[in-house]
Design a protein around this motif. Structure first.
Motif, PDB file in Angstrom:
ATOM      1  N   LEU A   1       0.851  -0.760  -0.296  1.00 29.49           N
ATOM      2  CA  LEU A   1       0.473  -0.379   0.265  1.00 29.49           C
ATOM      3  C   LEU A   1       0.549   1.261  -0.118  1.00 29.49           C
ATOM      4  O   LEU A   1       1.629   1.487   0.073  1.00 29.49           O
ATOM      5  CB  LEU A   1      -0.468  -0.348   1.174  1.00 29.49           C
ATOM      6  CG  LEU A   1      -1.523  -1.359   1.549  1.00 29.49           C
ATOM      7  CD1 LEU A   1      -2.362  -0.883   2.588  1.00 29.49           C
ATOM      8  CD2 LEU A   1      -3.348  -0.711  -0.256  1.00 29.49           C
ATOM      9  N   LYS A   2       0.305   1.911  -0.156  1.00 26.70           N
ATOM     10  CA  LYS A   2       1.215   3.291  -0.482  1.00 26.70           C
ATOM     11  C   LYS A   2       1.126   3.772   0.668  1.00 26.70           C
ATOM     12  O   LYS A   2       1.776   4.503   1.593  1.00 26.70           O
ATOM     13  CB  LYS A   2       0.374   4.409  -1.610  1.00 26.70           C
ATOM     14  CG  LYS A   2       0.637   4.369  -2.892  1.00 26.70           C
ATOM     15  CD  LYS A   2       0.876   5.593  -3.825  1.00 26.70           C
ATOM     16  CE  LYS A   2       1.591   6.136  -3.828  1.00 26.70           C
ATOM     17  NZ  LYS A   2       2.815   5.365  -4.319  1.00 26.70           N
ATOM     18  N   GLU A   3      -0.079   3.832   1.624  1.00 22.64           N
ATOM     19  CA  GLU A   3       0.002   4.398   3.154  1.00 22.64           C
ATOM     20  C   GLU A   3      -1.021   3.901   3.803  1.00 22.64           C
ATOM     21  O   GLU A   3      -1.621   2.934   3.792  1.00 22.64           O
ATOM     22  CB  GLU A   3      -0.384   5.931   3.133  1.00 22.64           C
ATOM     23  CG  GLU A   3      -0.132   7.124   4.104  1.00 22.64           C
ATOM     24  CD  GLU A   3      -1.366   8.547   3.899  1.00 22.64           C
ATOM     25  OE1 GLU A   3       0.144   8.653   3.232  1.00 22.64           O
ATOM     26  OE2 GLU A   3      -1.966   8.335   4.144  1.00 22.64           O
ATOM     27  N   VAL A   4      -0.025   3.252   4.968  1.00 20.16           N
ATOM     28  CA  VAL A   4      -0.972   2.709   6.327  1.00 20.16           C
ATOM     29  C   VAL A   4      -1.089   2.960   7.479  1.00 20.16           C
ATOM     30  O   VAL A   4      -0.207   4.216   7.842  1.00 20.16           O
ATOM     31  CB  VAL A   4      -0.490   0.707   6.017  1.00 20.16           C
ATOM     32  CG1 VAL A   4       0.775   0.693   6.487  1.00 20.16           C
ATOM     33  CG2 VAL A   4      -1.070   0.260   6.234  1.00 20.16           C
ATOM     34  N   ASP A   5      -1.566   2.680   7.971  1.00 23.43           N
ATOM     35  CA  ASP A   5      -1.440   3.694   9.561  1.00 23.43           C
ATOM     36  C   ASP A   5       0.376   3.282  10.140  1.00 23.43           C
ATOM     37  O   ASP A   5       0.710   3.380  10.406  1.00 23.43           O
ATOM     38  CB  ASP A   5      -2.585   2.977  10.666  1.00 23.43           C
ATOM     39  CG  ASP A   5      -3.381   4.118  10.239  1.00 23.43           C
ATOM     40  OD1 ASP A   5      -3.679   5.324   9.520  1.00 23.43           O
ATOM     41  OD2 ASP A   5      -4.724   4.248  10.787  1.00 23.43           O
TER      42      ASP A   5
ATOM     43  N   SER B   1       4.840   4.282   3.784  1.00 24.46           N
ATOM     44  CA  SER B   1       4.751   5.194   4.429  1.00 24.46           C
ATOM     45  C   SER B   1       3.523   4.706   5.535  1.00 24.46           C
ATOM     46  O   SER B   1       2.889   4.585   4.712  1.00 24.46           O
ATOM     47  CB  SER B   1       4.284   6.711   3.864  1.00 24.46           C
ATOM     48  OG  SER B   1       2.979   6.738   3.226  1.00 24.46           O
ATOM     49  N   GLN B   2       3.789   5.370   6.546  1.00 28.73           N
ATOM     50  CA  GLN B   2       2.731   5.258   7.434  1.00 28.73           C
ATOM     51  C   GLN B   2       2.435   6.004   8.396  1.00 28.73           C
ATOM     52  O   GLN B   2       3.473   6.823   8.900  1.00 28.73           O
ATOM     53  CB  GLN B   2       3.485   3.661   8.725  1.00 28.73           C
ATOM     54  CG  GLN B   2       4.526   2.871   8.030  1.00 28.73           C
ATOM     55  CD  GLN B   2       4.355   1.569   9.194  1.00 28.73           C
ATOM     56  OE1 GLN B   2       4.060   0.804   9.981  1.00 28.73           O
ATOM     57  NE2 GLN B   2       5.276   2.212   9.643  1.00 28.73           N
ATOM     58  N   GLN B   3       1.614   5.783   8.865  1.00 31.03           N
ATOM     59  CA  GLN B   3       0.538   7.383   9.194  1.00 31.03           C
ATOM     60  C   GLN B   3       1.064   7.054  11.100  1.00 31.03           C
ATOM     61  O   GLN B   3       0.807   8.087  11.607  1.00 31.03           O
ATOM     62  CB  GLN B   3      -0.730   7.568   9.260  1.00 31.03           C
ATOM     63  CG  GLN B   3      -0.897   7.807   7.763  1.00 31.03           C
ATOM     64  CD  GLN B   3      -0.928   9.202   6.958  1.00 31.03           C
ATOM     65  OE1 GLN B   3      -0.950  10.148   7.948  1.00 31.03           O
ATOM     66  NE2 GLN B   3      -0.229   9.201   6.444  1.00 31.03           N
TER      67      GLN B   3
ATOM     68  N   GLN C   1       7.421   6.943  18.990  1.00 32.00           N
ATOM     69  CA  GLN C   1       6.688   6.964  17.642  1.00 32.00           C
ATOM     70  C   GLN C   1       7.690   6.478  16.399  1.00 32.00           C
ATOM     71  O   GLN C   1       9.338   6.471  17.044  1.00 32.00           O
ATOM     72  CB  GLN C   1       6.409   8.861  17.150  1.00 32.00           C
ATOM     73  CG  GLN C   1       6.015   8.941  15.873  1.00 32.00           C
ATOM     74  CD  GLN C   1       6.051   9.751  14.863  1.00 32.00           C
ATOM     75  OE1 GLN C   1       6.778  11.174  16.392  1.00 32.00           O
ATOM     76  NE2 GLN C   1       5.910  10.663  14.385  1.00 32.00           N
ATOM     77  N   TRP C   2       7.633   5.425  15.629  1.00 31.54           N
ATOM     78  CA  TRP C   2       8.542   5.600  14.376  1.00 31.54           C
ATOM     79  C   TRP C   2       8.323   5.994  12.804  1.00 31.54           C
ATOM     80  O   TRP C   2       7.506   6.388  12.323  1.00 31.54           O
ATOM     81  CB  TRP C   2       8.305   3.952  13.827  1.00 31.54           C
ATOM     82  CG  TRP C   2       9.326   3.186  13.058  1.00 31.54           C
ATOM     83  CD1 TRP C   2       9.461   2.967  12.498  1.00 31.54           C
ATOM     84  CD2 TRP C   2      11.349   3.365  13.206  1.00 31.54           C
ATOM     85  NE1 TRP C   2      10.753   2.765  10.569  1.00 31.54           N
ATOM     86  CE2 TRP C   2      11.766   3.341  12.145  1.00 31.54           C
ATOM     87  CE3 TRP C   2      11.784   3.553  14.735  1.00 31.54           C
ATOM     88  CZ2 TRP C   2      13.177   2.764  12.704  1.00 31.54           C
ATOM     89  CZ3 TRP C   2      12.779   2.909  14.810  1.00 31.54           C
ATOM     90  CH2 TRP C   2      13.634   2.612  13.247  1.00 31.54           C
ATOM     91  N   LEU C   3       9.130   7.656  12.821  1.00 29.76           N
ATOM     92  CA  LEU C   3       8.894   7.849  11.832  1.00 29.76           C
ATOM     93  C   LEU C   3       9.020   7.226  10.382  1.00 29.76           C
ATOM     94  O   LEU C   3       9.709   6.684   9.767  1.00 29.76           O
ATOM     95  CB  LEU C   3      10.551   8.741  11.597  1.00 29.76           C
ATOM     96  CG  LEU C   3      10.483  10.163  13.143  1.00 29.76           C
ATOM     97  CD1 LEU C   3      11.342  10.923  12.521  1.00 29.76           C
ATOM     98  CD2 LEU C   3       9.728  11.039  12.112  1.00 29.76           C
ATOM     99  N   SER C   4       7.779   7.399   9.446  1.00 26.43           N
ATOM    100  CA  SER C   4       7.840   6.648   8.612  1.00 26.43           C
ATOM    101  C   SER C   4       7.256   7.888   7.205  1.00 26.43           C
ATOM    102  O   SER C   4       5.998   7.671   6.274  1.00 26.43           O
ATOM    103  CB  SER C   4       6.480   5.667   9.013  1.00 26.43           C
ATOM    104  OG  SER C   4       6.984   4.839   9.630  1.00 26.43           O
ATOM    105  N   PRO C   5       8.221   8.860   6.758  1.00 27.42           N
ATOM    106  CA  PRO C   5       8.585   9.495   5.514  1.00 27.42           C
ATOM    107  C   PRO C   5       7.742   8.294   4.267  1.00 27.42           C
ATOM    108  O   PRO C   5       9.229   7.627   4.362  1.00 27.42           O
ATOM    109  CB  PRO C   5       9.000  10.526   5.798  1.00 27.42           C
ATOM    110  CG  PRO C   5      10.397   9.891   6.234  1.00 27.42           C
ATOM    111  CD  PRO C   5       9.602   8.915   7.433  1.00 27.42           C
ATOM    112  N   GLU C   6       7.775   8.640   3.003  1.00 28.32           N
ATOM    113  CA  GLU C   6       8.180   8.740   2.097  1.00 28.32           C
ATOM    114  C   GLU C   6       9.192   7.425   1.861  1.00 28.32           C
ATOM    115  O   GLU C   6      10.642   8.573   2.169  1.00 28.32           O
ATOM    116  CB  GLU C   6       7.505   8.618   1.110  1.00 28.32           C
ATOM    117  CG  GLU C   6       6.235   7.603  -0.264  1.00 28.32           C
ATOM    118  CD  GLU C   6       5.942   8.637  -1.321  1.00 28.32           C
ATOM    119  OE1 GLU C   6       6.600   8.534  -2.447  1.00 28.32           O
ATOM    120  OE2 GLU C   6       5.049   8.645  -0.916  1.00 28.32           O
TER     121      GLU C   6
END
Ligand code: BTN
Length: 260
Positions: free
Chosen positions: A23-27, A51-53, A62-67
């Motif tokens: 997926l492009k983005e997921v929680d 990426s993860q929200q 928190q785990w930083l999750s940019p693309e």
């Protein structure tokens, strides 16, 4: 199935019954992998996101999750009985898998800091978060979540000195996130087979060979307490044996570890 999941699925289909979701983005890939695995009959569910929200690290961080990085979760729903309480051992096994995968693909040697950090030259490159669903009526599920920093990122001030990315060491155009995911899943699957055959010695031996923690003086912070001493050994469940200044040996199950 999009082209990424198809590529990964095709590369893994000799392994076992596996579902691959990209997926492009997921929680959080860990949450999605658990949800999918609950409703699935397959042994393995692989979730990869761009990426993860709400990427999670250990201890509620928190785990930083940019693309641009790797966010991968592998859920196992074993049909055989497995000592699921050894989540620490599963975490060590997954760390070994990441080191093996990067070595295989790029000939670059990472190392492992107890309990779950993936390191490169004393800086944190990634981490493992293992979670499980254990219920008396339902088959157990455990989820191995792996985050690996690949691309240059703007780390917050407090992480700048201690965190790094793979592209600081390997030319970015050489790195393929998807091939990394494939190699990691393959290596995790090898580790899974050792776990179900209770061949834990092999896992421990591989971890010891790749670790940078043993023989160092360490401080381990747990909720409300601190342990300091020599990181002497790892037991068969992946717990750290620390010898304090007073000569006492403590068995540590979890915590945040710092080198003194
Ligand atoms: C840590 O070092 O604290 C563990 C970090 C684990 C991050 C990964 S990214 C993929 C998976 N999904 C999450 O929400 N967390 C893990």
């Amino acid at each position: 199935m999009d082209s990424v999941s198809e590529y990964i699925f095709n590369a893994l289909k000799d392994l076992t019954a596996v579902e691959v979701i990209h997926l492009k983005e997921v929680d959080s890939t860990n949450d999605l992998a658990l949800e999918v695995a609950k409703a699935s009959d397959l042994l393995m569910t692989v979730v990869l996101a761009d990426s993860q929200q709400q990427g999670r690290g250990r201890r509620g961080r928190q785990w930083l999750s940019p693309e641009g990085n790797l966010y991968l979760s592998i859920a196992f729903k074993p049909r055989v009985h497995i000592r699921l309480l050894c989540l620490s051992l599963i975490t060590l096994m997954a760390g070994v898998a990441v080191v093996e995968a990067v070595d295989r693909l790029y000939g670059y040697r990472l190392d492992l800091k107890w309990p779950n950090d993936i390191m490169i030259e004393n800086k944190k490159l990634g981490g493992v978060l293992t979670e499980s669903r254990l219920s008396p009526e339902k088959p157990p599920i455990f989820v191995i979540g792996i985050g690996l920093n690949i691309t240059d990122m703007d780390f917050p001030e407090e992480l700048r000195g201690s965190a790094t990315t793979l592209s600081s060491y390997i030319r970015p155009e050489m790195i393929s996130r998807d091939d990394l995911a494939i190699e990691i899943v393959r290596a995790v699957f090898r580790g899974y087979k050792l776990l179900i055959n209770t061949d834990t010695k092999k896992i421990i031996t591989s971890w010891i060979e790749k670790n940078s923690t043993l023989t160092k003086t360490v401080r381990i912070e747990q909720d409300g307490s601190t342990i300091e001493g020599l990181a002497e050994a790892i037991d068969q469940s992946g717990r750290l044996i620390v010898k304090t200044k007073e000569g006492q040996r403590l068995t540590v199950e979890s915590g945040s570890l710092f080198y003194c």
